[in-house]
Design a protein around this motif. Structure first.
Motif, PDB file in Angstrom:
ATOM      1  N   SER B 143     -15.169  -8.211  91.513  1.00 18.69           N
ATOM      2  CA  SER B 143     -15.300  -7.100  92.450  1.00 18.69           C
ATOM      3  C   SER B 143     -14.198  -6.077  92.273  1.00 18.69           C
ATOM      4  O   SER B 143     -14.311  -4.965  92.782  1.00 18.69           O
ATOM      5  N   THR B 146     -15.111  -2.627  90.627  1.00 21.47           N
ATOM      6  CA  THR B 146     -15.581  -1.518  91.461  1.00 21.47           C
ATOM      7  C   THR B 146     -14.459  -0.522  91.695  1.00 21.47           C
ATOM      8  O   THR B 146     -14.642   0.690  91.616  1.00 21.47           O
ATOM      9  N   LEU B 147     -13.287  -1.076  91.988  1.00 20.18           N
ATOM     10  CA  LEU B 147     -12.116  -0.241  92.260  1.00 20.18           C
ATOM     11  C   LEU B 147     -11.780   0.616  91.045  1.00 20.18           C
ATOM     12  O   LEU B 147     -11.502   1.814  91.172  1.00 20.18           O
ATOM     13  N   PHE B 150     -14.108   3.445  90.701  1.00 18.75           N
ATOM     14  CA  PHE B 150     -13.793   4.496  91.675  1.00 18.75           C
ATOM     15  C   PHE B 150     -12.579   5.292  91.228  1.00 18.75           C
ATOM     16  O   PHE B 150     -12.560   6.523  91.313  1.00 18.75           O
ATOM     17  N   MET B 151     -11.537   4.575  90.755  1.00 21.01           N
ATOM     18  CA  MET B 151     -10.338   5.279  90.292  1.00 21.01           C
ATOM     19  C   MET B 151     -10.681   6.271  89.198  1.00 21.01           C
ATOM     20  O   MET B 151     -10.232   7.416  89.196  1.00 21.01           O
ATOM     21  N   TRP B 154     -12.645   9.217  90.735  1.00 21.67           N
ATOM     22  CA  TRP B 154     -11.898  10.113  91.617  1.00 21.67           C
ATOM     23  C   TRP B 154     -10.824  10.871  90.866  1.00 21.67           C
ATOM     24  O   TRP B 154     -10.611  12.058  91.086  1.00 21.67           O
ATOM     25  N   LEU B 162     -17.005  12.083  90.114  1.00 23.78           N
ATOM     26  CA  LEU B 162     -16.935  11.569  91.485  1.00 23.78           C
ATOM     27  C   LEU B 162     -18.302  11.043  91.915  1.00 23.78           C
ATOM     28  O   LEU B 162     -18.412   9.955  92.498  1.00 23.78           O
ATOM     29  N   MET B 166     -19.055   7.269  93.037  1.00 24.33           N
ATOM     30  CA  MET B 166     -19.643   6.900  94.319  1.00 24.33           C
ATOM     31  C   MET B 166     -20.913   6.084  94.117  1.00 24.33           C
ATOM     32  O   MET B 166     -21.148   5.082  94.785  1.00 24.33           O
ATOM     33  N   ILE B 169     -20.001   2.559  93.123  1.00 27.21           N
ATOM     34  CA  ILE B 169     -19.533   1.711  94.213  1.00 27.21           C
ATOM     35  C   ILE B 169     -20.702   1.269  95.067  1.00 27.21           C
ATOM     36  O   ILE B 169     -20.877   0.078  95.346  1.00 27.21           O
ATOM     37  N   ALA B 170     -21.552   2.221  95.459  1.00 28.19           N
ATOM     38  CA  ALA B 170     -22.679   1.869  96.316  1.00 28.19           C
ATOM     39  C   ALA B 170     -23.541   0.809  95.645  1.00 28.19           C
ATOM     40  O   ALA B 170     -23.943  -0.186  96.259  1.00 28.19           O
ATOM     41  N   VAL B 173     -21.568  -2.700  95.285  1.00 32.41           N
ATOM     42  CA  VAL B 173     -21.421  -3.411  96.552  1.00 32.41           C
ATOM     43  C   VAL B 173     -22.768  -3.965  97.006  1.00 32.41           C
ATOM     44  O   VAL B 173     -22.870  -5.093  97.472  1.00 32.41           O
TER      45      VAL B 173
END
Lengths: 181, 417, 172
Positions: B143, B146-147, B150-151, B154, B162, B166, B169-170, B173
């Protein structure tokens, strides 16, 4: 059942995968410079001028320099100057016949309009040249190709043209001039 | 000296090498750590290279092309050429990007991708980290990716990045739920989170230890979880969810190149991009390795005892051969799916996870429980198997039908016949 | 052991401080996650792998992502630099916090003899014991929490759905 469509799709791709190893139709790639080329009986790209006798190309060329193709050519890539004999009388053949193939778009309109069956479409395609001005301006000498060559690349069409010309000659010709010299 | 057992050869060699260091315990520990981690770091990038080649060739054949064939025989050196190209490329970082996060993202993605490999049992006694809670550690570390995504999304300071981040992540998760829940059934039936125990539970030890070669073979296969109704359903759910979890077709929305350039990878180039690419494939291997472990019997496969050995557990073909064979087979199925299915729409993707896979996975847990307690006849689940299968099939059909959208009118073509 | 502990705790303390002090919210969250990971490392050092796994799964995988989502919905990621909170008596606050912490922790610290090595080599049935405890003595608590979370989930769904309905009502 649910999801059967996905399985059907998977079967189709699997058939394509395995078929590409055994079936030539499922692997149409031709590795051009090493193996073969893509010229078929239906390939048409730039025009050429037809002559009948291999020993005398300039004498037996069908073109009479009527300039119809020059006028009809949409991108205007044909340039024709009629040859004149010593008395200044038109000699019914071109002194200059240039086609700028960097401009030619291969539309085949010149072939359609020619009443003397003298300009036909060629199927050569390896036309690259290091000189983009002179090299892409094809002169009369480059454009002249024999009827035998025409028979070789487009046999059906050439036979048709020959039959038509023969029929024209056989008919009681009211005018003495026959285009095929 | 004990007779050579091809299955355990590498393990025996390692122990033999470590026996020289008995008097230096600290060095021995360090060497042991290196011996269990370096193969992972060496083998899996190699697998990655082979897979990229397989993928390009396979996709090409599916699309009636030849694929890469200029670098070496059959283009086998293509991964090397790609690698050299990637390494030599200029590393471009956008001016307004967040430099630290932009730099750290590929690293943060790669560390868990390699770490989760260490809880997979490649063979008997061949597991880099034999922990009690292997499966949950796998999901936990997984998991973290995912981070990282995102990093990357972003920090690039790019709208496409971005959006991709997003979306990733959606998606991750959402799909983690069916993924974990379908794994829960296996954990429930085994009664352990330990990957080695999960594999051991899928082998019939009496058959393997018998003297009949056919029984030995069969005993390594018949117990796989995938041959039970809950295991089969669980395997399918797990596989589909893992496709989404590692952002592969048809769930590759985070990198949908027709909509958002390359998603979170848009602003990456050169070596960082290569790192992203590699971690994606390594985590694909890891998740396929886990589904092999959970459902396909891990390292067990049609295998017999070598004729010269008396050890009842000795095997002729090393177990890791079977493990890697199954892992690659799953990888090939993924490539096949990539060549077949088009990309899903975002709302379809979410609906598929929450309305279809999740109820099915929960149903699967109930079926697993029923199977566990259903009466058996001489150890054969005569009640649990057919009823479990029927229930799973019916719930598949029912949930599928409930999810069918409102019936749209037949489309009428006015101009096209 | 001590070296690993010092590295991990240093990372934990520094990242926790940064998480509080950084003005960029995303950076703060990322350092917070670094803190969570370091904490998970400390748990592993204490041979509590399950706790470490759950720490990462819940805090990094879920809570952290949730915070990031919430931040993405806010207008400004980097706070307005001009608007500092004018805090007077920061020292007093610090002293008060330390005092509270000490009065709470000191008795516990004094009572415990801190061994440098873990007392037990392996906590063999840790996960099993945890599961059994959840299933036997704490079943009702578990069920109540599950109910609460389900209610929260349903509430979230209802909140997410309602505006669309009202629009439809307006139209009709």
């Amino acid at each position: 059942m649910l999801g059967i469509g996905i399985l059907k799709g998977m079967v189709v791709t699997a058939k394509n995968f395995f078929g590409s190893f055994v079936n030539k139709r499922l692997l149409p790639t031709i590795q051009y410079p090493e193996a073969g080329n893509s010229v078929t009986l239906f390939s048409r790209n730039i025009p050429f001028l037809v002559y009948d006798n291999d020993e005398d190309p300039l004498g037996t060329m069908r073109c009479v320099a009527c300039k119809i193709c020059e006028k009809e050519c949409p991108p205007q890539c044909i340039y024709i100057v009629m040859e004149k004999d010593a008395n200044g009388k038109p000699a019914k053949r071109p002194k200059v016949f240039d086609i700028d193939i960097s401009v030619c778009m291969g539309c085949q309109i010149c072939v359609e309009v020619c009443p003397f069956e003298s300009i036909k479409m060629d199927s050569t395609f390896e036309l690259s040249t290091p000189d983009r001005f002179e090299g892409l301006l094809l002169k009369r000498e480059h454009l002249l190709k024999s009827n035998t060559y025409f028979h070789k690349i487009h046999p059906d069409e050439a036979q048709e043209v020959d039959d038509r010309l023969a029929a024209k000659q056989k008919k009681p010709a009211p005018t003495p001039s026959t285009p095929a010299a | 000296m004990t007779p050579i057992n091809p299955d355990q050869l590498i393990v025996q060699l390692t122990q033999w090498a470590l026996s020289f260091l008995d008097s230096y315990p600290l060095v021995a520990v360090l060497v042991a750590i290196l011996l269990s981690t370096v193969p992972l770091i060496a083998v899996f990038p190699g697998c990655f290279a082979i897979t990229t080649w397989l993928e390009r060739k396979g996709l090409a054949r599916i699309q009636n092309r030849i694929g890469p064939n200029r670098t070496g025989p059959l283009g086998i050196l293509q991964p090397a050429a790609d690698g050299i190209k990637m390494l030599l490329k200029e590393d471009i970082v956008p001016k307004t990007s967040d430099r630290l996060a932009h730099f750290l993202a590929p690293v943060v993605l790669m560390v868990p991708a390699f770490t989760i490999l260490s809880v997979l049992p490649f063979n008997r006694n061949m597991i880099p980290a034999a922990v009690d809670t292997g499966v949950i550690l796998f999901f936990a570390l997984g998991s973290v990716s995912t981070l990282a995504v995102f990093m990357a999304g972003w920090s690039s300071r790019n709208k496409y990045s971005l959006l991709g981040g997003m979306r990733a992540i959606a998606q991750m998760v959402s799909y983690e739920l069916p993924l974990v829940l379908s794994g829960v059934t296996v954990i429930m039936m085994t009664g352990s989170l330990d990957t080695t125990k999960i594999v051991a539970q899928q082998q019939l030890s009496e058959w393997i230890q018998s003297s009949n070669a056919g029984l030995q073979c069969l005993g390594q296969i018949i117990g796989w979880n995938v041959f039970t109704p809950w295991g089969f359903a669980g395997f399918l759910i797990f596989f589909v969810a893992s496709l989404a979890e590692i952002n592969r077709c048809p769930f590759d929305l985070p990198e949908a190149d027709s909509e958002i350039v390359a998603g979170h990878l848009t602003e990456y180039s050169g070596f960082k991009y290569a790192l992203f690419f590699m971690s994606e494939y390594v985590s694909a291997f890891a998740i396929n390795g886990l589904s092999t472990t959970l459902f396909l019997g891990g390292w067990s496969g049609p295998n017999i005892r070598p004729p010269w050995s008396d050890d009842p557990n000795a095997l002729l073909i090393p177990g890791f051969v079977w493990f890697f064979a199954k892992m690659f087979a799953l990888m090939l199925v993924m490539i096949w799916i990539r060549g077949t299915l088009p990309r899903l729409r975002v709302d379809h993707l979410m609906g598929f996870a929450w309305k279809f896979l999740l109820p099915l996975a929960i149903m699967n847990i109930f079926v697993g429980g029923f199977y566990y307690y259903a009466p058996r006849w001489h150890g054969i689940p005569v009640v649990g198997w057919p009823i479990g299968f029927l229930v799973m099939y019916l719930s598949y059909e029912c949930i599928g039908r409930l999810n069918r959208g409102p019936k749209t009118a037949q489309r009428v073509y006015h101009y096209a016949s | 052991m001590i070296i690993t502990f010092s590295i991990l705790s240093a990372i934990a303390v520094i990242s926790a401080l940064l998480a509080v002090r950084l003005r960029n919210l995303v950076h703060a969250t990322l350092t917070l996650m670094a803190f969570f990971v370091a904490l998970a490392g400390l748990f592993i050092l204490l041979m509590a792998e399950f706790l470490a796994a759950v720490q990462i799964l819940v805090y990094v995988g879920a809570v952290g992502i949730l915070i990031l989502f919430a931040i993405m919905l806010t207008q400004q990621v980097t706070g307005n630099v001009k608007e500092h909170i004018e805090a007077h008596g920061a020292l007093w606050g610090l002293a008060g916090a330390t005092a509270v912490l000490l009065t709470l922790l000191l008795p516990a610290i004094l009572k415990t003899a801190l061994p440098l090595q873990p007392v037990v080599e392996t906590i063999d049935p840790s996960v099993r014991a945890l599961g059994l405890n959840l299933m036997a003595p704490y079943t009702i608590a578990l069920q109540v929490i599950a109910l609460l979370l389900t209610a929260a989930l349903l509430g979230a769904v209802v909140i997410a759905i309602s505006p669309e309905k009202s629009e439809e009502e307006k139209k009709s």
